[in-house]
Design an enzyme around this catalytic site. Sequence first.
Site, PDB file in Angstrom:
ATOM      1  N   CYS A   1       0.804  -1.225   0.000  1.00  0.00           N
ATOM      2  CA  CYS A   1       0.000   0.000   0.000  1.00  0.00           C
ATOM      3  C   CYS A   1       0.832   1.267   0.000  1.00  0.00           C
ATOM      4  CB  CYS A   1      -0.950   0.013   1.200  1.00  0.00           C
ATOM      5  SG  CYS A   1      -2.190  -1.304   1.144  1.00  0.00           S
TER       6      CYS A   1
ATOM      7  N   GLN B   1      -5.126  -9.011   6.177  1.00  0.00           N
ATOM      8  CA  GLN B   1      -5.326  -7.640   6.629  1.00  0.00           C
ATOM      9  C   GLN B   1      -6.603  -7.509   7.453  1.00  0.00           C
ATOM     10  OE1 GLN B   1      -6.194  -4.783   3.516  1.00  0.00           O
ATOM     11  NE2 GLN B   1      -6.867  -6.389   2.122  1.00  0.00           N
TER      12      GLN B   1
ATOM     13  N   ARG C   1     -19.881   8.735   0.484  1.00  0.00           N
ATOM     14  CA  ARG C   1     -21.304   8.382   0.465  1.00  0.00           C
ATOM     15  C   ARG C   1     -22.107   9.414   1.265  1.00  0.00           C
ATOM     16  NH1 ARG C   1     -18.955   3.034   1.524  1.00  0.00           N
ATOM     17  NH2 ARG C   1     -19.122   1.783  -0.372  1.00  0.00           N
TER      18      ARG C   1
ATOM     19  N   SER D   1     -11.200   0.735   3.993  1.00  0.00           N
ATOM     20  CA  SER D   1     -10.978   1.567   2.818  1.00  0.00           C
ATOM     21  C   SER D   1     -11.740   1.016   1.625  1.00  0.00           C
ATOM     22  CB  SER D   1      -9.488   1.641   2.500  1.00  0.00           C
ATOM     23  OG  SER D   1      -8.949   0.341   2.334  1.00  0.00           O
TER      24      SER D   1
ATOM     25  N   HIS E   1      -8.977   3.887  -1.641  1.00  0.00           N
ATOM     26  CA  HIS E   1      -7.571   3.494  -1.479  1.00  0.00           C
ATOM     27  C   HIS E   1      -7.122   2.737  -2.728  1.00  0.00           C
ATOM     28  CE1 HIS E   1      -3.898   1.911  -0.034  1.00  0.00           C
ATOM     29  NE2 HIS E   1      -4.336   0.973   0.790  1.00  0.00           N
TER      30      HIS E   1
ATOM     31  N   CYS F   1       0.239   2.180   6.651  1.00  0.00           N
ATOM     32  CA  CYS F   1       0.484   0.773   6.954  1.00  0.00           C
ATOM     33  C   CYS F   1       0.605   0.017   5.644  1.00  0.00           C
ATOM     34  CB  CYS F   1      -0.627   0.201   7.821  1.00  0.00           C
ATOM     35  SG  CYS F   1      -2.290   0.313   7.120  1.00  0.00           S
TER      36      CYS F   1
ATOM     37  N   GLY G   1       1.683  -4.034   3.680  1.00  0.00           N
ATOM     38  CA  GLY G   1       1.875  -5.463   3.806  1.00  0.00           C
ATOM     39  C   GLY G   1       3.272  -5.797   4.293  1.00  0.00           C
TER      40      GLY G   1
END
Length: 383
Positions: A89, A157, A212, A238, A339, A369, A371
Site C-alpha cells: 500500500c 489484513q 457516500r 478503505s 484506497h 500501513c 503489507g
Amino acid sequence: MAEAYIVDAVRTPVTRRGGALADIHSADLGAAALTSLMSSSGVDPDAVEDVVFGCVDTIGPQAGDIARTAWLAAGLPQHVPGVTVDRQCGSSQQAVHFAAQAVMAGVNDVVVAGGVQNMSAIPISAAMLTGQQYGFDDPFSGSVGWRKRYGDEPISQFRSAEMIAEKWGVSRADMERFALRSHERALRAIAEGRFSREIHAVGDVDTDTCPRPDTSLEKMASLDPLTPGGRVTAAVASQICDGAAALLVMSERAVAEHGVTPRARIHHLSVRADDPVLMLTAPIPATAHALERTGLSIDDISLFEINEAFASVVLAWLKETGADPERVNVNGGAIALGHPLGATGARLMTTLLHELERTGGRYGLQAMCEGGGQANVTIIERL
C-alpha cells in the site's frame, strides 16, 4: 546533503470500483496524471531523468513496468526511463522516497514519482490468486523459514484489523463514528472545492465519487462483520477504487535552471517495520522514529495523513501518538475517498501539500500501513 523539493503534485479523481475510470487502461490512467503534471509544472519533459511509479498486483494491464508504459502512453519523451515499485500500500509513497533520495544523493536533478491502480480491472490480491495456478496458496505458506519463525498463523489484513481493534480497545462503535466523520469531512472538502487545484480531470470525470452522502451510523450498524464475530465491517474499511497521482521532485540546481518555484521541501523520509502478522501497526513506530530523528514534537506537525486502511489502524495510532484528531485526515481518508493501492501514497502527499498551502501550515506528516508489517513516513515542509 542536497535538498529535494516538490515542485508540483497532481492527481486524477478517485472513482469507485466499476465507476467512471473502470474501463481505462492502467497505462492511460497513469498517463493522465503524468500529462497533467508536466503541463501544470511547466518543466520541459526532456529534463526528466527517471519516472518512479508505485503499483500493486502488476499483472495484466499493470504488468511490464507500468511506470515506463504510462510515460510512453502519455506521449512523453522516449529517452526517459521508468521503474515500478511495490511496497504494497505504500508503493507510491516509496516512489517519492526513491525520487527524493536520488536528488539528495546528487544522482538525479529531475525525477517524477507517483502511482497508479485500476482495482476494477485488477482485483485486490490478484497476483496472489494467480499464484494458486502454480500451486502456491499464498506467498508465505511454502516458506520453511517463514513457518519456522511465524508458524501457520493466517496472514490477513482483515484479521490484522480485528487484532488491532482488540489490542487497543477500539470498539465497533468507535470505528463507525470515525468512518462517518471521514465521509463527512470528504463531502465537505468536495463541496468547498478543496480538491479543485489538485484534481486534473480525466475526460469529463473531474471529481471523487467514493464518499457516500447517504451513509449513517444506523446503516453501518446493520452490516455483518468481515470475519465471524468480529468488529470490522466494510463500512470501516478503505474503499476499492481506481486512480493515479504524480509529483515532480527536483534539486535546488534544477529549480534554479528551470525557473520554477518549489512548493515544499522533503524534511524527512524513512521506513520502519513491525510484526508482519499484526501487519498494520508500523505507522506507530514509524511516526515515533521520524519525530525522534527530526527533533520535532507531535504538536509541531500542522497536518497528518494517516492512511485509513481500516478505522482501527488510525484510532490505534491516535491513542499511541497523542496527535490532535482535528489535524488528522482533515479532508477525509480512504474510508471515504478510496484506497487505489499503488496510487494512494502519491494521492495522500498531493492532498497533504495542497491542504498545507490552503491552511498555511508548515509541516505535514504522512504514514501508511503496508503489507509485511511496514510503514513509510514522510515529513514535508511547505515553502
